[in-house]
Design a protein around this motif. Structure first.
Motif, PDB file in Angstrom:
ATOM      1  N   GLN A   9       8.746   7.179  -0.645  1.00 18.09           N
ATOM      2  CA  GLN A   9       9.060   6.843  -2.041  1.00 18.09           C
ATOM      3  C   GLN A   9       8.189   7.583  -3.049  1.00 18.09           C
ATOM      4  N   THR A  10       6.923   7.766  -2.715  1.00 19.85           N
ATOM      5  CA  THR A  10       5.992   8.336  -3.694  1.00 19.85           C
ATOM      6  C   THR A  10       5.639   9.790  -3.430  1.00 19.85           C
ATOM      7  N   GLY A  11       5.817  10.245  -2.193  1.00 21.09           N
ATOM      8  CA  GLY A  11       5.417  11.595  -1.835  1.00 21.09           C
ATOM      9  C   GLY A  11       3.908  11.745  -1.719  1.00 21.09           C
ATOM     10  N   GLN A  12       3.205  10.611  -1.696  1.00 21.71           N
ATOM     11  CA  GLN A  12       1.748  10.624  -1.611  1.00 21.71           C
ATOM     12  C   GLN A  12       1.291  10.016  -0.291  1.00 21.71           C
ATOM     13  N   SER A  13       0.069  10.349   0.086  1.00 22.11           N
ATOM     14  CA  SER A  13      -0.520   9.811   1.301  1.00 22.11           C
ATOM     15  C   SER A  13      -1.031   8.397   1.048  1.00 22.11           C
ATOM     16  N   TRP A  14      -0.692   7.473   1.940  1.00 19.75           N
ATOM     17  CA  TRP A  14      -1.184   6.092   1.851  1.00 19.75           C
ATOM     18  C   TRP A  14      -2.707   6.070   1.921  1.00 19.75           C
ATOM     19  N   ALA A  15      -3.273   6.863   2.821  1.00 17.10           N
ATOM     20  CA  ALA A  15      -4.725   6.875   3.018  1.00 17.10           C
ATOM     21  C   ALA A  15      -5.467   7.386   1.786  1.00 17.10           C
ATOM     22  N   LYS A  16      -4.848   8.274   1.029  1.00 20.63           N
ATOM     23  CA  LYS A  16      -5.507   8.843  -0.143  1.00 20.63           C
ATOM     24  C   LYS A  16      -5.252   8.043  -1.420  1.00 20.63           C
ATOM     25  N   ALA A  17      -4.334   7.105  -1.366  1.00 15.63           N
ATOM     26  CA  ALA A  17      -4.026   6.294  -2.550  1.00 15.63           C
ATOM     27  C   ALA A  17      -5.148   5.292  -2.797  1.00 15.63           C
ATOM     28  N   ALA A  19      -7.040   1.831  -3.455  1.00  7.41           N
ATOM     29  CA  ALA A  19      -6.749   0.505  -2.904  1.00  7.41           C
ATOM     30  C   ALA A  19      -5.920  -0.333  -3.874  1.00  7.41           C
ATOM     31  N   ALA A  20      -6.218  -0.256  -5.160  1.00  2.00           N
ATOM     32  CA  ALA A  20      -5.464  -1.034  -6.150  1.00  2.00           C
ATOM     33  C   ALA A  20      -4.005  -0.595  -6.183  1.00  2.00           C
ATOM     34  N   THR A  21      -3.756   0.685  -6.045  1.00  2.00           N
ATOM     35  CA  THR A  21      -2.385   1.202  -6.024  1.00  2.00           C
ATOM     36  C   THR A  21      -1.652   0.715  -4.787  1.00  2.00           C
ATOM     37  N   ARG A  22      -2.325   0.752  -3.645  1.00  2.00           N
ATOM     38  CA  ARG A  22      -1.701   0.278  -2.397  1.00  2.00           C
ATOM     39  C   ARG A  22      -1.369  -1.208  -2.481  1.00  2.00           C
ATOM     40  N   ARG A  23      -2.310  -2.015  -2.997  1.00  2.00           N
ATOM     41  CA  ARG A  23      -2.064  -3.466  -3.119  1.00  2.00           C
ATOM     42  C   ARG A  23      -0.880  -3.751  -4.036  1.00  2.00           C
ATOM     43  N   ALA A  24      -0.816  -3.062  -5.168  1.00  2.00           N
ATOM     44  CA  ALA A  24       0.274  -3.291  -6.125  1.00  2.00           C
ATOM     45  C   ALA A  24       1.615  -2.892  -5.514  1.00  2.00           C
ATOM     46  N   TRP A  25       1.662  -1.745  -4.852  1.00  2.00           N
ATOM     47  CA  TRP A  25       2.909  -1.286  -4.253  1.00  2.00           C
ATOM     48  C   TRP A  25       3.342  -2.246  -3.148  1.00  2.00           C
ATOM     49  N   LEU A  26       2.386  -2.656  -2.298  1.00  2.00           N
ATOM     50  CA  LEU A  26       2.711  -3.539  -1.180  1.00  2.00           C
ATOM     51  C   LEU A  26       3.171  -4.915  -1.655  1.00  2.00           C
ATOM     52  N   ALA A  27       2.626  -5.397  -2.743  1.00  5.01           N
ATOM     53  CA  ALA A  27       3.033  -6.696  -3.283  1.00  5.01           C
ATOM     54  C   ALA A  27       4.519  -6.693  -3.648  1.00  5.01           C
ATOM     55  N   GLU A  28       5.013  -5.562  -4.116  1.00  9.48           N
ATOM     56  CA  GLU A  28       6.444  -5.454  -4.453  1.00  9.48           C
ATOM     57  C   GLU A  28       7.298  -5.133  -3.234  1.00  9.48           C
ATOM     58  N   ALA A  29       6.801  -4.291  -2.345  1.00  8.14           N
ATOM     59  CA  ALA A  29       7.609  -3.794  -1.231  1.00  8.14           C
ATOM     60  C   ALA A  29       7.664  -4.743  -0.037  1.00  8.14           C
ATOM     61  N   GLU A  30       6.595  -5.492   0.204  1.00  5.52           N
ATOM     62  CA  GLU A  30       6.552  -6.326   1.410  1.00  5.52           C
ATOM     63  C   GLU A  30       7.694  -7.348   1.485  1.00  5.52           C
ATOM     64  N   PRO A  31       7.994  -8.092   0.425  1.00  8.99           N
ATOM     65  CA  PRO A  31       9.122  -9.036   0.522  1.00  8.99           C
ATOM     66  C   PRO A  31      10.453  -8.350   0.840  1.00  8.99           C
ATOM     67  N   VAL A  32      10.651  -7.172   0.296  1.00 14.48           N
ATOM     68  CA  VAL A  32      11.897  -6.426   0.542  1.00 14.48           C
ATOM     69  C   VAL A  32      11.965  -5.995   2.002  1.00 14.48           C
ATOM     70  N   ILE A  33      10.864  -5.448   2.510  1.00 14.14           N
ATOM     71  CA  ILE A  33      10.823  -4.992   3.899  1.00 14.14           C
ATOM     72  C   ILE A  33      11.018  -6.166   4.858  1.00 14.14           C
TER      73      ILE A  33
END
Length: 65
Positions: A9-17, A19-33
């Motif tokens: 979706q983002t074209g970015q590396s999860w490891a390089k993102a 932590a705040a960006t990962r938490r925010a993205w996961l909060a939205e994506a986890e229920p969908v997944i």
């Protein structure tokens, strides 16, 4: 699964993102997944599988010989 989706979706590396960006993205994506894969929103990962809440130790009886 989530890491692959984040990269797609983002074209970015999860490891390089950050932590705040990962938490925010996961909060939205986890229920969908979870919905897509039939995993209850309140299920917890325990012992290599998804378990109903409050039942994670249902079969964990190490004291039984």
């Amino acid at each position: 699964m989530a890491i692959r989706r984040y990269t797609d979706q983002t074209g970015q590396s999860w490891a390089k993102a950050p932590a705040a960006t990962r938490r925010a993205w996961l909060a939205e994506a986890e229920p969908v997944i979870r919905t897509e894969h039939g995993i209850a929103l309140d299920a917890v990962w325990q012992g290599g599988g998804w378990q109903a809440p409050g039942q994670v130790d249902l079969f964990d009886v190490p004291e039984v010989a």
